[in-house]
Design an enzyme around this catalytic site. Sequence first.
Site, PDB file in Angstrom:
ATOM      1  N   TYR A 469     -17.735   2.641   7.287  1.00  0.00           N
ATOM      2  CA  TYR A 469     -16.303   2.953   7.360  1.00  0.00           C
ATOM      3  C   TYR A 469     -16.064   4.423   7.708  1.00  0.00           C
ATOM      4  O   TYR A 469     -15.248   5.091   7.092  1.00  0.00           O
ATOM      5  CB  TYR A 469     -15.590   2.589   6.058  1.00  0.00           C
ATOM      6  CG  TYR A 469     -15.800   1.166   5.590  1.00  0.00           C
ATOM      7  CD1 TYR A 469     -15.841   0.109   6.497  1.00  0.00           C
ATOM      8  CD2 TYR A 469     -15.944   0.871   4.242  1.00  0.00           C
ATOM      9  CE1 TYR A 469     -16.028  -1.200   6.071  1.00  0.00           C
ATOM     10  CE2 TYR A 469     -16.128  -0.440   3.807  1.00  0.00           C
ATOM     11  CZ  TYR A 469     -16.168  -1.468   4.719  1.00  0.00           C
ATOM     12  OH  TYR A 469     -16.353  -2.761   4.289  1.00  0.00           O
ATOM     13  N   HIS A 470     -16.784   4.894   8.739  1.00  0.00           N
ATOM     14  CA  HIS A 470     -16.640   6.280   9.174  1.00  0.00           C
ATOM     15  C   HIS A 470     -16.256   6.376  10.655  1.00  0.00           C
ATOM     16  O   HIS A 470     -16.858   7.144  11.407  1.00  0.00           O
ATOM     17  CB  HIS A 470     -17.951   7.046   8.937  1.00  0.00           C
ATOM     18  CG  HIS A 470     -18.326   7.175   7.506  1.00  0.00           C
ATOM     19  ND1 HIS A 470     -19.614   7.483   7.089  1.00  0.00           N
ATOM     20  CD2 HIS A 470     -17.589   7.047   6.373  1.00  0.00           C
ATOM     21  CE1 HIS A 470     -19.648   7.521   5.768  1.00  0.00           C
ATOM     22  NE2 HIS A 470     -18.435   7.263   5.312  1.00  0.00           N
ATOM     23  N   PRO A 471     -15.233   5.632  11.111  1.00  0.00           N
ATOM     24  CA  PRO A 471     -14.834   5.762  12.516  1.00  0.00           C
ATOM     25  C   PRO A 471     -14.321   7.170  12.791  1.00  0.00           C
ATOM     26  O   PRO A 471     -13.599   7.743  11.976  1.00  0.00           O
ATOM     27  CB  PRO A 471     -13.722   4.720  12.671  1.00  0.00           C
ATOM     28  CG  PRO A 471     -13.164   4.544  11.297  1.00  0.00           C
ATOM     29  CD  PRO A 471     -14.336   4.727  10.369  1.00  0.00           C
TER      30      PRO A 471
END
Length: 560
Positions: A469-471
Amino acid sequence: MQQHYDYIIVGAGSAGCVLADRLSESGDHSVLLLEAGGSDKSIFIQMPTALSYPMNSEKYAWQFETDAEADLDGRRLHCPRGKVLGGSSSINGMVYVRGHACDFDEWEEQGAKGWNYQACLPYFRRAENWIDGEDEYRGGDGPLSTCAGNKMTLNPLYRAFIDAGKEAGYPETSDYNGYQQEGFGPMHMTVKNGVRASTSNAYLSRAKKRSNFKLIKGVVVQRILLEEKRAVGVEFELAGELRTCFAKNEVISSAGSIGSVQLLQLSGIGPKTVLEKAGVTPVYHLPGVGQNLQDHLEVYFQYHCQKPITLNGKLDWFSKGLIGTEWILTRKGLGATNHFESCAFIRSRAGLKWPNIQYHFLPAAMRYDGQAAFDGHGFQVHVGPNKPESRGRVEIVSANPLDKPKIQFNYLSTERDRQDWRDCIRLTREILAQPAMDEFRGEEIQPGINVATDAEIDQWVKENVESAYHPSCSCKMGADDDPMAVLDEECRVRGITNLRVVDSSVFPTIPNGNLNAPTIMVAERAADLILHKQPLPPQRSKVWLAPSWETQQRTGEPMR
C-alpha cells in the site's frame, strides 16, 4: 459560504493536514481544506492495534484495485487510499520509516534539485517529536509524535529476530531513522500516549482552532478551475450541489498518488490521448501525469511457534475485549501498539550502496484481513524488495470523479525485480534458521520448504504477493529537460501557474521504507516553498554505509 481564499488544498491526508497547519499558522493567510471523507473520531482509527479495520472499510478508504497484473498471472491487487481526516495516515500501519539518506540524494540526481538528504533532514526533524528526545538526526518538539511502541518488552520474539539477524552476519542498528538504516533493530511508529498520531491528530487539530482556516468534509472535487493556464479555484460537489471556491494565491492538490492524478486529468492536465479517451477536453498536454507509478510488494513469511507466546492467543473476542478495555482505560498494553516492534533493512546483493529489502517482524501469523492464519501459535515477517524497477500508470476512464481510475503497476515486469524476490525469499529463510530462533521456530507455514527453486519461488510469489500500500511517484518532480516530469523542484505543475501538487506522487523514485514519514517531510518543506520562506539550512550529518558494500552483501559471516 465564503468563496475566496488565499490557498485551497484538496485532500486532508498525510500532506494536506501538514499544509493546512503550516499555511494558516501565521494568521496572515486564509486557507480552505477540502476532504472527501469524514471524521476520524473512531476507536478503530485511534487504537493502534485495530489498524486492519479502517484500511478495509468503505467508510474510511477508497477501495481501489489494480487492473489485471500480467506478471502476477492476472491477479488484481487491493489498493486502499485514505478517505477520512488524516487520509492514509489514519488507516495505515503507523510505521515510521524515513527512508535511506541515499534515496533523497537519488531524488536530486533524478532532477529534483534541492531535495537531497542534507536538505530534507532538517524537515524530518522539524516535523518530529521523538519520544527519546532530540539529537542530530531526530526531532524533539515537532507536531508528529514517534515512539517504539512497548519497546519490545511484551514479547521475546522481537529480540530473537534481531539476534537472528546478527547471527546471519548483519549489523545491529539502534536507530534506522538516524545514522544507520542498514541492519536489525527496534521499529518506530507514529503513536502518542497509546493513540495513533495521524496528521489529523498532529497537525490538523492545530489548524482547526484558527479563524483563518476552513475545513469542509464530504466534498467531491470535480476539477480545478483554470483561466488561460492559471489555476484560479476548484469546483466541487457538496450535499448534491455544485459549488465553486476561488484561490487568490494557489490551489494545491494533496489528494495522493491516485487522487492527484485523477484531479489533474479531470481538469484537462495530462497525456492528451488519455484525456480525450476519457471525454475530457485537454487544456495542457503533460505526458507524465499518472506515469512513473511505483509501489512496494510484500509477502508474509510465516512459521509455527513452539511456545504459546504469540498474538494468535489473543484473537478471540474475549481477549480482544480485554485488550480494548485496557486501552480505553489506560491507553496502554497490546492495544497501544501496531505490534511491529522489530525490523530490518538489508542489501540483497553485493554492489548495492544502500538497503533494498525491508522486514517488519510480527509475533503472530495472520492473514491480510487481520484474521488468524491457522489454529495455534505462529509468527511472521512482512518482507519485500523496496527499490523496484517496474513502473506503472494511473488513468481516468471518464469525466466522472467517482469512477475508479485504471491503476496498473506492472508489478514484477523486469528480470531484476524477479531476481530480487528470489534473493529475498532465500535470505529470509536463512535469517530465520539462525540459532536465536531455535527455541521458537516450528515448521515453515509459507512459503513452505518445498518452495526452493527459482521457478517454485517465482510461482509462489506471483500467487501470494500483495501490495504494501505504498503507491507513489505518479506526478514526479524533475528537471526542465525531462519530458515526463510533472512538477518542477518546488512542486509546481509545469505549464500551469498557481498550481502545485504536494503528496507522495511528487517523489521521483520510491524510497526504501514506508511512505508516511517522507510524505510529511515533503509537505513541511513544500510549505516553506509556498510561503516563500528561507529554507531551513542543510544539515551535513554523517550516514553509515557498509564499508565493503561494493564487494560484500553483508558485513559478517552467517553462523548457519
